[in-house]
Design a protein around this motif. Structure first.
Motif, mmCIF file in Angstrom:
data_model
loop_
_atom_site.group_PDB
_atom_site.id
_atom_site.type_symbol
_atom_site.label_atom_id
_atom_site.label_comp_id
_atom_site.label_asym_id
_atom_site.label_seq_id
_atom_site.Cartn_x
_atom_site.Cartn_y
_atom_site.Cartn_z
ATOM 1 N N MET A 119 43.535 -22.324 55.608
ATOM 2 C CA MET A 119 44.852 -21.928 56.118
ATOM 3 C C MET A 119 44.681 -21.167 57.431
ATOM 4 S SD MET A 119 47.826 -19.690 54.198
ATOM 5 C CE MET A 119 47.773 -20.710 52.731
ATOM 6 N N ASP A 120 45.286 -21.688 58.532
ATOM 7 C CA ASP A 120 45.105 -21.026 59.819
ATOM 8 C C ASP A 120 46.034 -19.823 59.969
ATOM 9 O OD1 ASP A 120 47.650 -21.963 60.516
ATOM 10 O OD2 ASP A 120 46.892 -23.621 61.733
ATOM 11 N N TYR A 121 45.931 -19.156 61.122
ATOM 12 C CA TYR A 121 46.657 -17.918 61.362
ATOM 13 C C TYR A 121 48.177 -18.099 61.239
ATOM 14 C CZ TYR A 121 49.306 -14.992 64.603
ATOM 15 O OH TYR A 121 50.277 -14.227 65.183
ATOM 16 N N ILE A 122 48.717 -19.173 61.838
ATOM 17 C CA ILE A 122 50.176 -19.403 61.829
ATOM 18 C C ILE A 122 50.672 -19.659 60.412
ATOM 19 C CG2 ILE A 122 52.026 -20.919 62.639
ATOM 20 C CD1 ILE A 122 50.408 -21.361 65.194
ATOM 21 N N GLU A 123 49.921 -20.468 59.655
ATOM 22 C CA GLU A 123 50.317 -20.762 58.272
ATOM 23 C C GLU A 123 50.273 -19.495 57.417
ATOM 24 O OE1 GLU A 123 48.846 -25.380 57.667
ATOM 25 O OE2 GLU A 123 47.367 -23.766 57.559
ATOM 26 N N LYS A 124 49.247 -18.671 57.636
ATOM 27 C CA LYS A 124 49.129 -17.432 56.862
ATOM 28 C C LYS A 124 50.286 -16.483 57.188
ATOM 29 C CE LYS A 124 46.188 -16.704 54.486
ATOM 30 N NZ LYS A 124 44.918 -16.057 54.565
ATOM 31 N N ARG A 125 50.670 -16.402 58.461
ATOM 32 C CA ARG A 125 51.803 -15.549 58.859
ATOM 33 C C ARG A 125 53.086 -16.036 58.206
ATOM 34 N NH1 ARG A 125 55.727 -15.512 62.913
ATOM 35 N NH2 ARG A 125 56.359 -13.410 63.576
ATOM 36 N N GLN A 126 53.299 -17.344 58.187
ATOM 37 C CA GLN A 126 54.501 -17.902 57.560
ATOM 38 C C GLN A 126 54.517 -17.619 56.064
ATOM 39 O OE1 GLN A 126 56.570 -18.372 60.327
ATOM 40 N NE2 GLN A 126 57.370 -19.973 58.972
ATOM 41 N N LEU A 127 53.352 -17.707 55.439
ATOM 42 C CA LEU A 127 53.266 -17.431 54.002
ATOM 43 C C LEU A 127 53.638 -15.978 53.723
ATOM 44 C CD1 LEU A 127 52.362 -18.270 51.108
ATOM 45 C CD2 LEU A 127 50.066 -17.492 51.722
ATOM 46 N N ILE A 128 53.092 -15.064 54.522
ATOM 47 C CA ILE A 128 53.344 -13.631 54.306
ATOM 48 C C ILE A 128 54.811 -13.277 54.555
ATOM 49 C CG2 ILE A 128 52.814 -11.312 55.186
ATOM 50 C CD1 ILE A 128 49.946 -12.327 55.693
ATOM 51 N N LEU A 129 55.414 -13.902 55.550
ATOM 52 C CA LEU A 129 56.790 -13.565 55.917
ATOM 53 C C LEU A 129 57.848 -14.330 55.123
ATOM 54 C CD1 LEU A 129 56.531 -13.296 59.820
ATOM 55 C CD2 LEU A 129 56.444 -11.461 58.131
ATOM 56 N N LYS A 130 57.479 -15.524 54.596
ATOM 57 C CA LYS A 130 58.507 -16.343 53.952
ATOM 58 C C LYS A 130 58.091 -16.959 52.623
ATOM 59 C CE LYS A 130 60.696 -17.562 58.364
ATOM 60 N NZ LYS A 130 61.118 -18.658 59.291
ATOM 61 N N GLY A 131 56.809 -16.897 52.281
ATOM 62 C CA GLY A 131 56.335 -17.531 51.053
ATOM 63 C C GLY A 131 56.719 -16.765 49.801
ATOM 64 N N LYS A 132 56.444 -17.385 48.649
ATOM 65 C CA LYS A 132 56.708 -16.729 47.370
ATOM 66 C C LYS A 132 55.852 -15.469 47.268
ATOM 67 C CE LYS A 132 56.837 -17.589 42.398
ATOM 68 N NZ LYS A 132 56.510 -18.556 41.304
ATOM 69 N N ILE A 133 56.479 -14.342 46.987
ATOM 70 C CA ILE A 133 55.798 -13.048 47.041
ATOM 71 C C ILE A 133 54.576 -12.990 46.129
ATOM 72 C CG2 ILE A 133 56.013 -10.614 46.411
ATOM 73 C CD1 ILE A 133 57.134 -11.091 49.078
ATOM 74 N N SER A 134 54.713 -13.448 44.898
ATOM 75 C CA SER A 134 53.586 -13.372 43.962
ATOM 76 C C SER A 134 52.406 -14.190 44.472
ATOM 77 C CB SER A 134 54.010 -13.861 42.577
ATOM 78 O OG SER A 134 54.515 -15.188 42.643
ATOM 79 N N LYS A 135 52.688 -15.355 45.083
ATOM 80 C CA LYS A 135 51.619 -16.185 45.646
ATOM 81 C C LYS A 135 50.943 -15.485 46.823
ATOM 82 C CE LYS A 135 50.649 -20.652 47.811
ATOM 83 N NZ LYS A 135 51.214 -21.935 48.314
ATOM 84 N N VAL A 136 51.754 -14.844 47.661
ATOM 85 C CA VAL A 136 51.209 -14.114 48.808
ATOM 86 C C VAL A 136 50.263 -13.018 48.342
ATOM 87 C CG1 VAL A 136 51.765 -12.676 50.805
ATOM 88 C CG2 VAL A 136 53.259 -14.575 50.203
ATOM 89 N N ILE A 137 50.703 -12.233 47.373
ATOM 90 C CA ILE A 137 49.903 -11.105 46.875
ATOM 91 C C ILE A 137 48.578 -11.582 46.310
ATOM 92 C CG2 ILE A 137 49.792 -9.267 45.138
ATOM 93 C CD1 ILE A 137 52.887 -9.069 45.428
ATOM 94 N N LEU A 138 48.627 -12.604 45.452
ATOM 95 C CA LEU A 138 47.402 -13.089 44.816
ATOM 96 C C LEU A 138 46.478 -13.786 45.814
ATOM 97 C CD1 LEU A 138 48.906 -14.430 41.465
ATOM 98 C CD2 LEU A 138 47.656 -12.302 41.843
ATOM 99 N N THR A 139 47.066 -14.466 46.809
ATOM 100 C CA THR A 139 46.253 -15.135 47.838
ATOM 101 C C THR A 139 45.456 -14.118 48.641
ATOM 102 O OG1 THR A 139 47.836 -16.966 48.038
ATOM 103 C CG2 THR A 139 46.311 -16.640 49.869
#
Length: 457
Positions: free
Chosen positions: A1-21
């Motif tokens: 997962m590159d920088y842009i995808e990771k930023r999108q995940l942190i800002l808009k992804g499912k919170i539980s997935k973000v935390i565990l990732t």
């Protein structure tokens, strides 16, 4: 997962997935460091009990030095994550460059002073004879290698601020593996003794610190540094130090507090000290998931505050608390059931230590979720850049609560050695109430960056 995808995940992804990732690699890194410390202790123990005692004696000093370096790293996570959340990569780069430069300069000066003072430091701690000689040898090499440690802290914070917790974990794993390989070679093959163990640590960490810095200049996505970013920038450094100083003070006072705490515990006898050490090692393993979640929440809070999404930052804190409680409750039940078996591995032949450690472990298990909340509050305040709040928690738990409670229970109750266990539980509960009060105050919701360029802030 590159920088842009990771930023999108942190800002808009499912919170539980973000935390565990984000938390997963941090947990793995903590486990790697634990295994590395065990391996390091094993090889040193082959030299003799004096060498093990030497490392044990000087560890608080090393921990204290580490605490001084952690402050600026915590500040850089806060600033970088908030700048990235606000889509301001240019200022994030400036912070990254300054944390590398400051960490190198500060650690070089600190290491030199420490190396020259090593003999006096160990002697002041009570080291004499062969123990003094061995301790000074180990400590002096570690001090000279201090820049490698601080640079690694800086790299980890730059990556974590971007939401990349996997890369630091990989480098830590390779560094630990190299150290395990070098230990027996330097200690026994080259006959360097305890100095070989210290040299192996510095060299294995140094190789990957240099490679980590190289990667910051060659990476294709995320923060990519240039030589100009390393030139000292007064406005950026001022902001880093302003945020990092309370974190350093908090970590340092906590480190020194544990030295004082040990002095009080030993007053109840060696059995209580041994029980405390055994119990804490087991508790630290159970706490690893909560510590990983607490570290990950700092990035999530920082980036979402930078993006002006306070609601999502609050949601992340709430979800972290739920996940942490569930994980710690499950782990706690398992350890409670198996407590006597687990303690038996460490204190099978000493019934006094066995009974005290078992009692302590069973008692502290019931308050494990509180320790999870403590980690989450710490991550929240650090990610938001409000490090004075974090300092209140780290320093207050030991100096204002735990140590006074031990003195109180020891002198005014019949609890005896159990005073330590009840003081720990009560201090954890009370500091969580303080943390909750600071959280509910809402002051942490104000980000520490401004919309203007950092040079004009």
């Amino acid at each position: 997962m590159d920088y842009i995808e990771k930023r999108q995940l942190i800002l808009k992804g499912k919170i539980s997935k973000v935390i565990l990732t984000l938390a997963g690699p941090i947990m793995a890194n903590n486990l790697i460091q634990t295994l590395y410390n065990l391996a390091d202790t094993y090889w040193v123990s082959r030299l003799g009990s004096t060498e093990v005692a030497a490392i044990t004696l000087i560890w608080p000093v090393i921990f204290l030095m580490m605490a001084l370096g952690i402050g600026v790293s915590i500040a850089s996570i806060s600033l970088i994550s908030q700048y990235i959340g606000s889509n301001n990569m240019e200022d994030a780069k400036k912070v990254a460059g300054q944390v590398i430069s400051f960490s190198f300069i500060f650690s070089s000066v600190l290491g030199l002073i420490g190396a020259l003072s090593a003999h006096y430091i160990v002697k002041a701690m009570g080291g004499e004879g062969i123990l003094l000689e061995k301790s000074v040898t180990f400590l002096r090499i570690i001090f000279f290698g201090m820049p490698t440690l601080f640079i690694f802290f800086a790299f980890n914070s730059i990556k974590q601020g971007q939401g990349d917790t996997l890369t630091p974990m990989k480098y830590s794993a390779f560094s630990a593996l190299l150290n395990i390989i070098l230990d027996p070679i330097f200690i026994f093959t080259l006959n360097l003794g305890i100095g070989g163990a210290a040299l192996a640590t510095v060299l294995s960490r140094g190789i990957f610190s240099l490679y980590a810095v190289y990667r910051l200049f060659s990476v294709k996505n995320g923060i990519r540094l240039k030589k100009d970013d390393l030139y000292l920038n007064k406005s950026v450094l001022t902001k880093l130090i302003k945020i990092g100083f309370p974190a350093s003070i908090g970590q340092s006072t906590a480190a020194f507090g544990f030295i004082i705490l040990n002095a009080f515990i030993i007053g109840f006898g060696e059995a209580t000290m041994a029980a405390f050490g055994i119990g804490n090692r087991i508790v630290s393993l159970i706490l690893m998931p909560a510590m990983g979640i607490g570290s990950s929440i700092s990035t999530i809070v920082g980036q979402n505050l930078g993006a002006d999404n306070v609601k999502r930052a609050k949601e992340a804190v709430k979800t972290s608390a739920i996940l942490s409680t569930i994980i710690l409750a499950i782990g706690g039940v398992i350890v409670f059931i198996l407590s006597e078996t687990i303690i038996g591995f460490f204190a099978k032949n000493d019934p006094i230590v066995f009974n005290q450690a078992t009692y302590y472990l069973k008692l502290v298990i019931f308050t494990m979720p509180l320790m999870g909340f403590f980690q989450i509050f710490m991550g929240t305040f650090q990610g938001s850049g409000h490090t004075i709040m974090a300092m209140i928690l780290t320093g207050g738990r030991l100096w204002c609560l735990r140590i006074p409670l031990i003195v109180l229970f020891k002198n005014f109750t019949d609890l005896g050695s159990k005073s330590v266990w009840f003081a720990m539980i009560l201090s954890n509960a009370l500091i969580c109430l303080v943390g909750y009060g600071l959280y509910k105050s809402g002051k942490w919701e104000r980000k520490v960056i401004k919309k203007t360029n950092i040079d004009n802030e």
